[in-house]
Design an enzyme around this catalytic site. Sequence first.
Site, mmCIF file in Angstrom:
data_model
loop_
_atom_site.group_PDB
_atom_site.id
_atom_site.type_symbol
_atom_site.label_atom_id
_atom_site.label_comp_id
_atom_site.label_asym_id
_atom_site.label_seq_id
_atom_site.Cartn_x
_atom_site.Cartn_y
_atom_site.Cartn_z
ATOM 1 N N LYS A 194 0.837 -1.212 0.000
ATOM 2 C CA LYS A 194 0.000 0.000 0.000
ATOM 3 C C LYS A 194 0.868 1.255 0.000
ATOM 4 C CE LYS A 194 -3.336 -0.080 3.067
ATOM 5 N NZ LYS A 194 -4.072 -0.581 4.240
ATOM 6 N N ARG B 239 -6.730 -3.882 -3.814
ATOM 7 C CA ARG B 239 -7.468 -3.598 -5.047
ATOM 8 C C ARG B 239 -7.295 -2.127 -5.392
ATOM 9 N NH1 ARG B 239 -13.075 -5.871 -4.399
ATOM 10 N NH2 ARG B 239 -11.980 -7.830 -4.778
ATOM 11 N N LYS C 32 -13.139 -13.465 -18.115
ATOM 12 C CA LYS C 32 -13.703 -14.777 -17.767
ATOM 13 C C LYS C 32 -15.022 -14.976 -18.527
ATOM 14 C CE LYS C 32 -11.796 -16.010 -13.383
ATOM 15 N NZ LYS C 32 -12.087 -16.496 -12.035
ATOM 16 N N LYS D 275 -7.755 -12.073 3.795
ATOM 17 C CA LYS D 275 -8.792 -13.093 3.557
ATOM 18 C C LYS D 275 -9.225 -13.733 4.874
ATOM 19 C CE LYS D 275 -9.313 -16.459 -0.186
ATOM 20 N NZ LYS D 275 -9.964 -15.576 -1.143
ATOM 21 N N SER E 59 -12.708 -18.334 4.258
ATOM 22 C CA SER E 59 -12.476 -18.259 2.827
ATOM 23 C C SER E 59 -11.161 -18.962 2.441
ATOM 24 C CB SER E 59 -12.472 -16.786 2.430
ATOM 25 O OG SER E 59 -12.249 -16.624 1.097
ATOM 26 N N LYS F 215 3.898 1.505 -1.295
ATOM 27 C CA LYS F 215 4.465 1.627 -2.651
ATOM 28 C C LYS F 215 3.451 2.283 -3.592
ATOM 29 C CE LYS F 215 7.466 -2.447 -2.661
ATOM 30 N NZ LYS F 215 8.716 -1.759 -2.938
ATOM 31 N N ALA G 106 -18.136 -6.172 -10.791
ATOM 32 C CA ALA G 106 -17.606 -7.303 -10.010
ATOM 33 C C ALA G 106 -18.255 -7.386 -8.632
ATOM 34 C CB ALA G 106 -16.094 -7.183 -9.881
ATOM 35 N N GLU H 265 -1.777 -10.327 -3.428
ATOM 36 C CA GLU H 265 -2.463 -10.227 -4.721
ATOM 37 C C GLU H 265 -2.888 -8.778 -4.936
ATOM 38 O OE1 GLU H 265 -5.945 -12.624 -6.964
ATOM 39 O OE2 GLU H 265 -6.630 -11.165 -5.507
HETATM 40 P P1 0O2 Z 1 -12.643 -13.219 -2.436
HETATM 41 O O1 0O2 Z 1 -13.908 -13.270 -1.666
HETATM 42 O O2 0O2 Z 1 -12.492 -11.926 -3.194
HETATM 43 O O3 0O2 Z 1 -11.421 -13.537 -1.647
HETATM 44 P P2 0O2 Z 1 -5.625 -19.331 -8.158
HETATM 45 O O4 0O2 Z 1 -5.585 -20.619 -7.414
HETATM 46 O O5 0O2 Z 1 -5.208 -18.154 -7.286
HETATM 47 O O6 0O2 Z 1 -4.931 -19.355 -9.478
HETATM 48 P P3 0O2 Z 1 -8.119 -18.072 -8.101
HETATM 49 O O7 0O2 Z 1 -7.953 -17.750 -6.659
HETATM 50 O O8 0O2 Z 1 -9.523 -18.404 -8.554
HETATM 51 O O9 0O2 Z 1 -7.159 -19.199 -8.534
HETATM 52 O O10 0O2 Z 1 -7.518 -16.853 -8.892
HETATM 53 P P4 0O2 Z 1 -8.195 -15.675 -9.611
HETATM 54 O O11 0O2 Z 1 -9.003 -16.139 -10.771
HETATM 55 O O12 0O2 Z 1 -7.070 -14.739 -9.883
HETATM 56 O O13 0O2 Z 1 -9.227 -15.052 -8.554
HETATM 57 C C1 0O2 Z 1 -8.794 -14.436 -7.395
HETATM 58 C C2 0O2 Z 1 -9.793 -13.409 -6.922
HETATM 59 O O14 0O2 Z 1 -10.224 -12.601 -8.037
HETATM 60 C C3 0O2 Z 1 -11.079 -13.939 -6.356
HETATM 61 O O15 0O2 Z 1 -10.872 -14.293 -5.008
HETATM 62 C C4 0O2 Z 1 -12.008 -12.730 -6.514
HETATM 63 O O16 0O2 Z 1 -11.705 -11.721 -5.586
HETATM 64 C C5 0O2 Z 1 -11.587 -12.233 -7.874
HETATM 65 N N1 0O2 Z 1 -12.376 -12.903 -8.937
HETATM 66 C C6 0O2 Z 1 -11.958 -13.865 -9.775
HETATM 67 N N2 0O2 Z 1 -12.934 -14.235 -10.605
HETATM 68 C C7 0O2 Z 1 -14.023 -13.489 -10.298
HETATM 69 C C8 0O2 Z 1 -15.345 -13.413 -10.818
HETATM 70 O O17 0O2 Z 1 -15.745 -14.113 -11.742
HETATM 71 N N3 0O2 Z 1 -16.188 -12.509 -10.229
HETATM 72 C C9 0O2 Z 1 -15.786 -11.694 -9.210
HETATM 73 N N4 0O2 Z 1 -16.690 -10.841 -8.707
HETATM 74 N N5 0O2 Z 1 -14.540 -11.764 -8.680
HETATM 75 C C10 0O2 Z 1 -13.681 -12.641 -9.219
HETATM 76 P P5 0O2 Z 1 -11.897 -15.273 -4.276
HETATM 77 O O18 0O2 Z 1 -11.149 -16.082 -3.300
HETATM 78 O O19 0O2 Z 1 -12.696 -16.057 -5.280
HETATM 79 O O20 0O2 Z 1 -12.894 -14.329 -3.559
#
Ligand code: 0O2
Length: 232
Positions: free
Chosen positions: A29, A88, A123, A56, A60, A31, A162, A150
């Site tokens: 943050k 974010r 996606k 997290k 989760s 940076k 989103a 991340e």
């Molecule tokens: P939360 O509640 O935000 O923590 P990986 O094993 O890391 O390669 P992952 O985690 O599915 O697989 O990676 P990806 O696709 O980079 O997604 C990481 C995070 O991006 C998610 O965390 C969400 O925050 C966001 N995200 C990814 N896809 C979607 C989507 O289709 N819709 C929305 N709204 N957010 C998305 P978490 O743990 O799923 O959720």
Amino acid sequence: MNSQSNSVDNAERWESAMFLYHAALKNVKTKIDILNGEFKYIHNYNPIEHVKSRIKSPDSIMRKLQKNNHEVNIKNMVQYVHDIAGVRIICSFVSDIYKISRMLMLQSDMDIVQVKDYIAQPKPNGYKSLHLIVRVPIYMASGMVDTKVEIQIRTIAMDFWASLEHKIHYKFDGQAPEHIAADLKECADIVARLDARMLSLNDTVQNANRERQISFSGFFVNTEGGSSDEEE
Ligand code: 0O2
């Protein structure tokens, strides 16, 4: 007695892992804050609208490990869950997203572990965002520990979409009715068109400003030329 000392041990490891993630979040943050400040200072322009961050929840983390068929323990959490510390960054324009990510990638004390460009390749549900997994060094009394964070970078419009999609996803346990999923996908297309139009509008305004500045400085050159004519 043995299981009691095991759980004390686990609790201590959990605390120390979480301490690292909090420290890494602060580091990243800071940076981002410095980059934004520098950009504002040099270009008189602020590419970042706002920044959010979160750690997290244990629930989760557990769900993610189980979803990927990993045993739930601290070692697996550190190894396989990349988004325990998450930042974010919300920008106005798509071009800002890539500007910021390039600036972050140039930082020598931050390793880029993974880049997922869901803007170039959204996606299937329409989700768009740029994801970077980075590793930053955290210095403790016992030594240095590289810690993952991340970073999600997206526009205001992508973020709006989103956050609604996230709510709908949880409401229907990931199985939204077909008409809702189709509506969401249509909204994602509208968001993409809106982002493109806003960017093009901003480019037009920037160009007009530049032209005005050039003709304004031309006015001073002419005025200076005029006064030397008068002296002759
Ligand atoms: P939360 O509640 O935000 O923590 P990986 O094993 O890391 O390669 P992952 O985690 O599915 O697989 O990676 P990806 O696709 O980079 O997604 C990481 C995070 O991006 C998610 O965390 C969400 O925050 C966001 N995200 C990814 N896809 C979607 C989507 O289709 N819709 C929305 N709204 N957010 C998305 P978490 O743990 O799923 O959720």
